[in-house]
Design an enzyme around this catalytic site. Structure first.
Site, short mmCIF file in Angstrom:
data_model
loop_
_atom_site.label_atom_id
_atom_site.label_comp_id
_atom_site.label_asym_id
_atom_site.label_seq_id
_atom_site.Cartn_x
_atom_site.Cartn_y
_atom_site.Cartn_z
N LYS A 154 -6.01 -4.30 9.96
CA LYS A 154 -5.03 -3.38 9.38
C LYS A 154 -4.05 -2.85 10.42
O LYS A 154 -2.96 -2.42 10.09
CB LYS A 154 -5.74 -2.27 8.64
CG LYS A 154 -6.44 -2.79 7.37
CD LYS A 154 -7.05 -1.69 6.53
CE LYS A 154 -7.53 -2.23 5.18
NZ LYS A 154 -8.74 -3.08 5.30
C1 LIG Z 1 -9.13 -4.05 4.36
C2 LIG Z 1 -10.09 -5.07 4.84
C3 LIG Z 1 -10.31 -6.28 4.13
C4 LIG Z 1 -9.63 -6.57 2.80
O1 LIG Z 1 -8.25 -6.77 2.94
P1 LIG Z 1 -7.33 -6.85 1.63
O2 LIG Z 1 -5.94 -6.94 2.15
O3 LIG Z 1 -7.60 -5.59 0.86
O4 LIG Z 1 -7.75 -8.05 0.87
C5 LIG Z 1 -11.17 -7.21 4.68
N1 LIG Z 1 -11.82 -6.98 5.84
C6 LIG Z 1 -11.66 -5.84 6.53
C7 LIG Z 1 -12.42 -5.64 7.78
C8 LIG Z 1 -10.78 -4.85 6.07
O5 LIG Z 1 -10.62 -3.72 6.78
#
Ligand SMILES: *Cc1c(COP(=O)(O)O)cnc(C)c1O
Length: 468
Positions: free
Chosen positions: A112
């Site tokens: 993220k």
């Molecule tokens: C947010 C997150 C996901 C999922 O991502 P999306 O964009 O919601 O599909 C997967 N793995 C981790 C570690 C995350 O923080």
């Protein structure tokens, strides 16, 4: 570049309007009216660029005409120098035709950061240019909160309020948020669950009258969850990066992606739409498998939430899925609005058999439960020495379950550092890894957060009293 809502109302918007708005007024999500297209020569010319330079080339067409190139370049450079690996998104080969792209070298150790480091800077630039202030408000069950705080904390134009469920996020994840002591950063531990937090955030957005005016202006309420288009845009870059490293555009690449809200993998779909040769996109879910059920049997149906070892994928509905549905409905906003209304009423939807067959040519899916998550972490570690986190491992497993072209390179997106999820690693019978250098003393740092009852007015009052 103009943006439109998936539900067809409200007319075209600019990038910066979309950046500040998050959700469209008609309840839809913003998408580009038309994608920028790169031909094969253009893509070939991007080979070998450092990550930040590639990012500029991919992102620039989405904001063209609104932010001067030099400014945009500066924001991108600053965003990715915060990463602890010089390659930013390094690729590691796991076995023949299988690579892991590590997306967890940013400040908060999850993918993220790729989006939120840039989003924070884009917001700061846009707010400052307009002489506006913003209140960034979000709910988190783990990774989003810390990434948003790290992305926005250096801005003088924003106050940040992040709600998390009291005593229901891991100590590591809580401390990543609560040890940031800047006066503009506020962590609220709500005596309720994640849904309560999310519901209060929604209610704040629905009625913003609680926000006080200062010098005749109200601050803007800004959403930083994955429905914000700018987050998707930033994530498109690493799909180009991986493909170019592995022979693209002259050979196609497939991606396997741990998925919850369908944001990350949707960025891969956009990369393909821009001209990048992508063979397959594989959706990897945990027990919260609404997407898996859609891609296997055209049955997108809401069910109860299950708490799993991969909590960042614990969702009941996938908010970004609407963006794909919009394309599946030939970008007919009225038809999609109707479909979403039906979904809100009945909790289920499907598409025509013909459309579903078409989407299946590109997408496949797999589901992994807790036991298989632990087993796979162990087996992969024993076989290869690679320690995958419980989210990433679902995508490694998915490659064993779905059919892919034997000669196409498969790239697994590693979305979090295993150190963030020691419980799953220990359940797999392995030792939790050491914390990276910049988080070594995380457990000793001073924390600041407010515990509030599960009460909207208490939260609103707290926000009013803590604006800087
Ligand atoms: C947010 C997150 C996901 C999922 O991502 P999306 O964009 O919601 O599909 C997967 N793995 C981790 C570690 C995350 O923080």
């Amino acid at each position: 570049m103009k943006y439109i809502s998936t539900r067809g109302q409200g007319g075209a918007k600019s990038f910066q309007e979309v950046l500040l708005a998050g959700l469209a007024e008609d309840g839809g999500l913003y998408v580009p009216a038309e994608l920028p297209r790169f031909d094969q020569d253009k893509i070939r010319s991007l080979r070998g660029l450092p990550y930040n330079e590639l990012a500029f080339e991919v992102i620039q067409p989405f904001v063209a005409g609104e932010i001067p190139d030099a400014k945009l370049k500066g924001m991108i450079d600053d965003s990715y120098t915060t990463f602890a690996h010089e390659a930013v998104a390094p690729l590691t080969q796991l076995k023949s035709h299988q690579w892991i792209m590590e997306l967890f070298h940013g400040p908060t150790l999850a993918f993220k950061d790729f989006a939120l480091q840039l989003l924070g800077r884009l917001l700061d630039y846009t707010l400052t240019e307009r002489g506006e202030r913003a209140v960034v408000l979000g709910a988190t069950s783990g990774d989003t909160g810390s990434a948003a705080i790290e992305g926005c904390r250096h801005s003088d134009a924003m106050d940040i309020f992040i709600l998390h469920p009291y005593q229901r996020v891991s100590e590591f994840q809580r401390r990543q948020m609560t040890t940031v002591l800047d006066s503009s950063v506020n962590n609220i531990a709500v005596q309720g669950n994640f849904d309560d937090c999310q519901a209060m955030v929604k209610q704040c957005f629905a009625d913003q009258s609680f926000l006080p005016e200062s010098s005749g202006k109200k601050p803007r309420l800004v959403a930083v969850n994955s429905i914000n288009w700018a987050r998707i845009m930033a994530q498109v870059v690493y799909y180009f990066h991986a493909a170019l490293e592995l022979g693209g555009p002259d050979r196609a690449v497939s991606f396997s992606v741990p998925t919850g809200n369908f944001g990350d993998i949707f960025a891969g779909y956009i990369a393909r739409g821009m001209g990048l040769p992508v063979d397959k996109l594989i959706v990897a879910t945990n027990r919260n498998d609404i997407l898996h059920r859609f891609f296997q049997s055209n049955d997108y149906r809401k069910q109860g939430l299950e708490h799993t070892l991969s909590p960042s994928m614990d969702i009941m509905v996938s908010s970004n899925f609407e963006r794909l549905l919009f394309d599946l409905q030939d970008r007919d906003g009225n038809a999609l609005a109707e479909q979403m209304a039906t979904f809100e009423e009945t909790g289920k939807l499907s598409v025509s058999e013909q459309r579903w067959q078409k989407v299946r040519e590109l997408f496949d899916s797999s589901r992994t439960d807790n036991q298989d998550t632990c087993d796979a972490i162990k087996v992969i570690f024993d076989r290869t020495g690679y320690l995958a986190d419980p989210h990433t491992v679902t995508a490694i497993r998915a490659l064993e379950e779905v059919a892919t072209d034997r000669r196409t390179p498969n790239v697994v997106l590693a979305t979090a550092h295993p150190v963030k999820f020691p419980q799953a690693i220990e359940q797999a019978g392995l030792d939790a890894p050491k914390r990276p250098h910049h988080l070594k003393d995380l457990l000793d740092r001073e924390e600041r957060y407010e515990v509030l009852p599960n009460d909207l007015n208490a939260v609103k009052r707290f926000i009013q009293n803590h604006l800087t």
